[in-house]
Design a protein around this motif. Sequence first.
Motif, mmCIF file in Angstrom:
data_model
loop_
_atom_site.group_PDB
_atom_site.id
_atom_site.type_symbol
_atom_site.label_atom_id
_atom_site.label_comp_id
_atom_site.label_asym_id
_atom_site.label_seq_id
_atom_site.Cartn_x
_atom_site.Cartn_y
_atom_site.Cartn_z
ATOM 1 N N VAL A 1 9.875 -0.674 -13.359
ATOM 2 C CA VAL A 1 10.170 0.628 -13.923
ATOM 3 C C VAL A 1 10.961 1.081 -14.559
ATOM 4 O O VAL A 1 11.886 0.528 -13.645
ATOM 5 N N LYS A 2 10.657 2.394 -15.955
ATOM 6 C CA LYS A 2 11.856 2.790 -15.629
ATOM 7 C C LYS A 2 11.623 3.942 -15.715
ATOM 8 O O LYS A 2 10.892 4.491 -15.233
ATOM 9 N N LEU A 3 12.706 4.826 -14.746
ATOM 10 C CA LEU A 3 12.927 6.491 -13.957
ATOM 11 C C LEU A 3 13.240 7.365 -15.229
ATOM 12 O O LEU A 3 13.720 6.928 -15.957
ATOM 13 N N ILE A 4 12.233 8.306 -15.548
ATOM 14 C CA ILE A 4 12.544 9.378 -16.164
ATOM 15 C C ILE A 4 12.118 10.194 -16.204
ATOM 16 O O ILE A 4 12.126 11.281 -17.378
ATOM 17 N N SER A 5 11.992 11.181 -14.335
ATOM 18 C CA SER A 5 12.341 11.970 -14.334
ATOM 19 C C SER A 5 12.371 11.973 -12.868
ATOM 20 O O SER A 5 12.225 11.748 -12.007
ATOM 21 N N ARG B 1 2.716 6.645 -16.094
ATOM 22 C CA ARG B 1 2.012 6.747 -14.938
ATOM 23 C C ARG B 1 2.725 7.955 -14.096
ATOM 24 O O ARG B 1 3.818 8.302 -14.202
ATOM 25 N N LEU B 2 1.780 8.493 -12.965
ATOM 26 C CA LEU B 2 1.943 9.652 -11.802
ATOM 27 C C LEU B 2 2.904 8.340 -10.664
ATOM 28 O O LEU B 2 1.726 7.603 -10.926
ATOM 29 N N SER B 3 3.253 8.442 -10.666
ATOM 30 C CA SER B 3 3.971 7.425 -9.483
ATOM 31 C C SER B 3 3.973 7.613 -8.277
ATOM 32 O O SER B 3 3.312 7.141 -6.676
ATOM 33 N N CYS B 4 2.680 9.196 -8.067
ATOM 34 C CA CYS B 4 2.007 9.957 -6.497
ATOM 35 C C CYS B 4 0.926 9.098 -6.610
ATOM 36 O O CYS B 4 0.589 9.239 -5.529
ATOM 37 N N GLN B 5 0.703 8.778 -7.795
ATOM 38 C CA GLN B 5 -0.825 8.118 -7.828
ATOM 39 C C GLN B 5 -1.354 6.481 -7.265
ATOM 40 O O GLN B 5 -2.043 5.717 -8.661
ATOM 41 N N ILE B 6 -0.077 5.895 -7.544
ATOM 42 C CA ILE B 6 -0.080 4.553 -7.666
ATOM 43 C C ILE B 6 0.615 4.154 -6.040
ATOM 44 O O ILE B 6 1.460 4.296 -5.314
ATOM 45 N N GLN B 7 -0.224 3.085 -5.877
ATOM 46 C CA GLN B 7 0.134 2.168 -4.790
ATOM 47 C C GLN B 7 0.590 0.955 -4.946
ATOM 48 O O GLN B 7 0.344 0.229 -6.180
ATOM 49 N N CYS B 8 1.729 0.782 -4.130
ATOM 50 C CA CYS B 8 2.264 -1.055 -4.347
ATOM 51 C C CYS B 8 2.045 -1.728 -3.718
ATOM 52 O O CYS B 8 1.913 -1.990 -2.566
ATOM 53 N N ASP B 9 1.021 -1.962 -4.576
ATOM 54 C CA ASP B 9 -0.045 -3.355 -3.896
ATOM 55 C C ASP B 9 0.131 -5.002 -4.453
ATOM 56 O O ASP B 9 -0.590 -5.467 -4.770
ATOM 57 N N PHE C 1 6.419 2.694 -17.344
ATOM 58 C CA PHE C 1 6.537 0.632 -17.160
ATOM 59 C C PHE C 1 6.542 -0.482 -17.830
ATOM 60 O O PHE C 1 6.437 -0.028 -18.588
ATOM 61 N N THR C 2 7.881 -1.054 -17.101
ATOM 62 C CA THR C 2 7.747 -2.158 -17.985
ATOM 63 C C THR C 2 7.695 -3.334 -18.128
ATOM 64 O O THR C 2 7.832 -4.531 -18.327
ATOM 65 N N ASP C 3 6.312 -3.464 -16.235
ATOM 66 C CA ASP C 3 5.979 -4.804 -15.868
ATOM 67 C C ASP C 3 5.227 -4.185 -14.390
ATOM 68 O O ASP C 3 5.195 -3.756 -13.890
ATOM 69 N N GLY C 4 4.222 -4.750 -14.950
ATOM 70 C CA GLY C 4 3.240 -4.543 -13.620
ATOM 71 C C GLY C 4 2.379 -3.496 -13.818
ATOM 72 O O GLY C 4 2.003 -2.668 -12.781
ATOM 73 N N GLU C 5 2.401 -3.066 -14.411
ATOM 74 C CA GLU C 5 0.883 -1.533 -14.870
ATOM 75 C C GLU C 5 -0.376 -1.591 -13.977
ATOM 76 O O GLU C 5 -0.761 -2.948 -14.717
ATOM 77 N N GLY D 1 0.691 -1.323 0.138
ATOM 78 C CA GLY D 1 0.269 0.252 0.058
ATOM 79 C C GLY D 1 0.706 1.150 -0.079
ATOM 80 O O GLY D 1 0.591 2.712 0.107
ATOM 81 N N LYS D 2 2.235 1.076 0.310
ATOM 82 C CA LYS D 2 2.981 2.642 0.137
ATOM 83 C C LYS D 2 2.480 3.261 -0.534
ATOM 84 O O LYS D 2 2.749 2.928 -2.442
ATOM 85 N N ARG D 3 3.019 4.425 -1.202
ATOM 86 C CA ARG D 3 3.138 5.313 -2.307
ATOM 87 C C ARG D 3 4.488 4.802 -3.263
ATOM 88 O O ARG D 3 5.391 4.991 -2.961
ATOM 89 N N LEU D 4 4.214 4.622 -4.686
ATOM 90 C CA LEU D 4 5.304 4.258 -5.357
ATOM 91 C C LEU D 4 6.054 5.508 -5.345
ATOM 92 O O LEU D 4 7.332 4.784 -5.126
#
Length: 122
Positions: A89-93, A76-84, A49-53, A17-20
């Motif tokens: 992922v690939k860092l682009i920002s 995607r916006l990592s601030c709006q995603i929960q790790c569930d 996302f490269t897997d698990g979007e 449930g942690k924010r990405l």
Amino acid sequence: MPKLTVEGVGTFEVAEGKRLVQALVEDAGTDQLHACGGMAKCTTCRVQFTDGEPPRMTEAERDTLAVRQISDEGVRLSCQIQCDHDMSVKLISRLEGSGRKDQGSPVADTIQPEPVWVEKEG
């Protein structure tokens, strides 16, 4: 515990449930940007996302991506995603090379604004 794989960095177990965006900074030790403090306003926390979007997103994420005309596959916006679940992922920002003085404002432990979930289109 879900596993987060960050391309070129490694694989990390993160709290359910942690924010990405927090997992990227706190668990993976990356310099992921989050200029607006995780409020789905600035798009600096983008990842690809490269897997698990996740199949769903918040209305705030959907609307912000649409306004900014960001429609690249898996972005995607990592601030709006929960790790569930496990995700890669690939860092682009990132802070490096951005010209910004820091990664951004503090991020709350819960998704902000209050999430209204919708199915991801496309």
